[in-house]
Design an enzyme around this catalytic site. Structure first.
Site, PDB file in Angstrom:
ATOM      1  N   ARG A 107     -14.536  -6.351  -1.287  1.00 32.48           N
ATOM      2  CA  ARG A 107     -13.780  -6.317  -0.018  1.00 32.48           C
ATOM      3  C   ARG A 107     -13.131  -4.934   0.159  1.00 32.48           C
ATOM      4  O   ARG A 107     -12.502  -4.399  -0.735  1.00 32.48           O
ATOM      5  CB  ARG A 107     -12.695  -7.393  -0.024  1.00 32.48           C
ATOM      6  CG  ARG A 107     -11.791  -7.395   1.221  1.00 32.48           C
ATOM      7  CD  ARG A 107     -10.503  -6.646   1.006  1.00 32.48           C
ATOM      8  NE  ARG A 107      -9.564  -6.803   2.103  1.00 32.48           N
ATOM      9  CZ  ARG A 107      -8.473  -6.079   2.270  1.00 32.48           C
ATOM     10  NH1 ARG A 107      -8.154  -5.158   1.407  1.00 32.48           N
ATOM     11  NH2 ARG A 107      -7.673  -6.286   3.286  1.00 32.48           N
ATOM     12  N   VAL A 108     -13.313  -4.366   1.324  1.00 29.69           N
ATOM     13  CA  VAL A 108     -12.629  -3.114   1.649  1.00 29.69           C
ATOM     14  C   VAL A 108     -11.780  -3.378   2.892  1.00 29.69           C
ATOM     15  O   VAL A 108     -12.276  -3.940   3.875  1.00 29.69           O
ATOM     16  CB  VAL A 108     -13.644  -1.977   1.917  1.00 29.69           C
ATOM     17  CG1 VAL A 108     -12.915  -0.694   2.307  1.00 29.69           C
ATOM     18  CG2 VAL A 108     -14.509  -1.742   0.683  1.00 29.69           C
ATOM     19  N   ASP A 111      -8.462  -1.853   5.566  1.00 30.62           N
ATOM     20  CA  ASP A 111      -8.318  -0.754   6.534  1.00 30.62           C
ATOM     21  C   ASP A 111      -8.058   0.595   5.891  1.00 30.62           C
ATOM     22  O   ASP A 111      -8.359   1.639   6.474  1.00 30.62           O
ATOM     23  CB  ASP A 111      -7.117  -1.053   7.435  1.00 30.62           C
ATOM     24  CG  ASP A 111      -5.827  -1.096   6.602  1.00 30.62           C
ATOM     25  OD1 ASP A 111      -5.733  -1.951   5.706  1.00 30.62           O
ATOM     26  OD2 ASP A 111      -4.944  -0.241   6.812  1.00 30.62           O
ATOM     27  N   GLY A 136      -0.342  -2.946   5.932  1.00 23.93           N
ATOM     28  CA  GLY A 136      -0.327  -4.300   6.491  1.00 23.93           C
ATOM     29  C   GLY A 136      -1.645  -4.984   6.159  1.00 23.93           C
ATOM     30  O   GLY A 136      -2.457  -4.444   5.399  1.00 23.93           O
ATOM     31  N   HIS A 137      -1.868  -6.123   6.755  1.00 27.71           N
ATOM     32  CA  HIS A 137      -3.073  -6.909   6.482  1.00 27.71           C
ATOM     33  C   HIS A 137      -4.306  -6.153   6.992  1.00 27.71           C
ATOM     34  O   HIS A 137      -4.474  -5.970   8.212  1.00 27.71           O
ATOM     35  CB  HIS A 137      -2.923  -8.269   7.164  1.00 27.71           C
ATOM     36  CG  HIS A 137      -4.090  -9.164   6.985  1.00 27.71           C
ATOM     37  ND1 HIS A 137      -4.717  -9.791   8.043  1.00 27.71           N
ATOM     38  CD2 HIS A 137      -4.765  -9.531   5.872  1.00 27.71           C
ATOM     39  CE1 HIS A 137      -5.716 -10.508   7.578  1.00 27.71           C
ATOM     40  NE2 HIS A 137      -5.766 -10.378   6.275  1.00 27.71           N
ATOM     41  N   THR A 192       0.880  -1.171   0.000  1.00 30.30           N
ATOM     42  CA  THR A 192       0.000   0.000   0.000  1.00 30.30           C
ATOM     43  C   THR A 192       0.913   1.215   0.000  1.00 30.30           C
ATOM     44  O   THR A 192       2.094   1.062   0.234  1.00 30.30           O
ATOM     45  CB  THR A 192      -0.852  -0.069   1.309  1.00 30.30           C
ATOM     46  OG1 THR A 192      -2.061  -0.716   1.041  1.00 30.30           O
ATOM     47  CG2 THR A 192      -1.165   1.263   1.917  1.00 30.30           C
TER      48      THR A 192
HETATM   49  N1  ASP Z   1      -3.720  -2.469   4.164  1.00 25.96           N
HETATM   50  C1  ASP Z   1      -3.942  -2.853   2.804  1.00 25.96           C
HETATM   51  C2  ASP Z   1      -5.224  -3.647   2.722  1.00 25.96           C
HETATM   52  O1  ASP Z   1      -5.417  -4.554   3.465  1.00 25.96           O
HETATM   53  C3  ASP Z   1      -2.848  -3.654   2.218  1.00 25.96           C
HETATM   54  C4  ASP Z   1      -1.467  -3.287   2.700  1.00 25.96           C
HETATM   55  O2  ASP Z   1      -1.244  -2.285   3.347  1.00 25.96           O
HETATM   56  O3  ASP Z   1      -0.546  -4.036   2.425  1.00 25.96           O
HETATM   57  O4  ASP Z   1      -6.022  -3.354   1.898  1.00 25.96           O
END
Ligand code: ASP
Length: 310
Positions: free
Chosen positions: A197-198, A200, A221-222, A169
């Site tokens: 899907r949305v 964070d 992140g995830h 991201t």
């Molecule tokens: N946070 C982002 C998401 O889950 C992906 C990422 O930051 O790697 O959509």
């Protein structure tokens, strides 16, 4: 107090072949944000400019080069927030907008709402003259190939063989000379995510938050894990309790690791110009401009500096 801008290009197991392009990309974006601040622009202008540069760079998962959902389509999310007024704007699931961060800013400034999604975001873009592009023009050959190779969602979350976090991201935070802070985050999400899907990234307090009383944060992140711990607000709540920007980031990422077994990264700036770029993944490309120095790094504990070329 001097103005500061910090950017990230995503916290994940960045492979060596993408390392140089990722570092060059965040350095260029930090320079872009810094030149806005130097010419008298606000923190908000600076984070928008920096994130636009990252969205235009195909090496990152945002704008041109964003990752594809399970149907092979783009669905991009972005947020921007002004620490002075606590106003924020976000878009989610947009397909054919080259710079989702600028559309998010328009949502903040030109509508009574905080987020527009999918078709509504597009209708709004049309109504204010933001031109759309063909979604195909934003999809890179690299991403199409990766999508064809990796049909399982979990390989978008974690690499199958080495169990390292596999997505990214982009984001920026800034403080200007008036001590106003701002943040922006933009993403294509996670490869092979379900349609609709949305994560964070466009969610206030999770993918980003900005408050002149404590600071500005952009996370990576995830998404489902970041949502569980409201990572951006968690970091700022530690700062409110007197922690430094760096301790607040480390503590919060540690909490995410302990409570939901996930890793990620965050960039933070305080109204007094303290800043940090912290991650618990294998790598995160980041860069910051403070005074006339461009700081940057990729590996844990790496902090290189060079004089800013104006
Ligand atoms: N946070 C982002 C998401 O889950 C992906 C990422 O930051 O790697 O959509």
């Amino acid at each position: 107090m001097s103005a500061v801008v910090v950017v990230h290009g995503g916290a994940w197991a960045i492979p060596d072949e993408l390392a140089k392009a990722s570092v060059d990309g965040v350095k260029a974006a930090a320079r872009e944000g810094s030149s806005v601040l130097r010419s008298g622009g606000s923190a908000l202008d600076a984070v928008e400019a920096a994130v636009r540069a990252l969205e235009d760079n195909t090496v990152f998962n945002a704008g041109h080069g964003a990752t594809l959902n399970i149907d092979g389509e783009l669905e991009m999310d972005a947020i921007i927030m002004d620490g002075k007024t606590l106003a924020s704007g976000a878009v989610s699931s947009v397909k054919n907008i080259a710079n989702p961060v600028s559309l998010a800013r328009a949502v903040m400034e030109k509508t009574p709402h905080a987020m527009l999604t999918g078709r509504g975001a597009n209708l709004f873009a049309e109504s204010i003259g933001v031109s759309t592009v063909s979604a195909d023009s934003l999809i890179t050959k690299y991403e199409r190939k990766e999508w064809e190779l990796r049909k399982k969602y979990m390989t978008g979350v974690m690499e199958e063989f080495n169990l390292e976090w596999a997505h990214d991201t982009v984001g920026a935070v800034a403080v200007d000379c008036a001590e106003n802070v701002a943040c922006a985050t933009s993403t294509g999400g996670i490869r092979n995510k379900m349609v609709g899907r949305v994560g964070d990234s466009p969610i206030i307090g999770c993918g980003g938050y900005a408050d002149n009383l404590s600071g500005a944060v952009s996370c990576t992140g995830h998404g489902e894990s970041i949502l569980k711990v409201t990572l951006a607000r968690l970091i700022l709540s530690h700062i409110e309790q007197g922690k430094s920007v760096s301790d607040a980031s480390q503590l919060s990422l540690q909490t995410m690791g302990d409570r939901v077994q996930s890793a990620g990264g965050a960039i933070v700036v305080s109204p007094s110009g303290q800043w940090a770029a912290t991650f618990t993944t294998v790598r995160m490309a980041w860069a910051a401009v403070e005074h006339d120095v461009l700081w940057f790094g990729l590996d844990p504990n790496e902090k290189q500096e060079e004089m800013l070329r104006l």
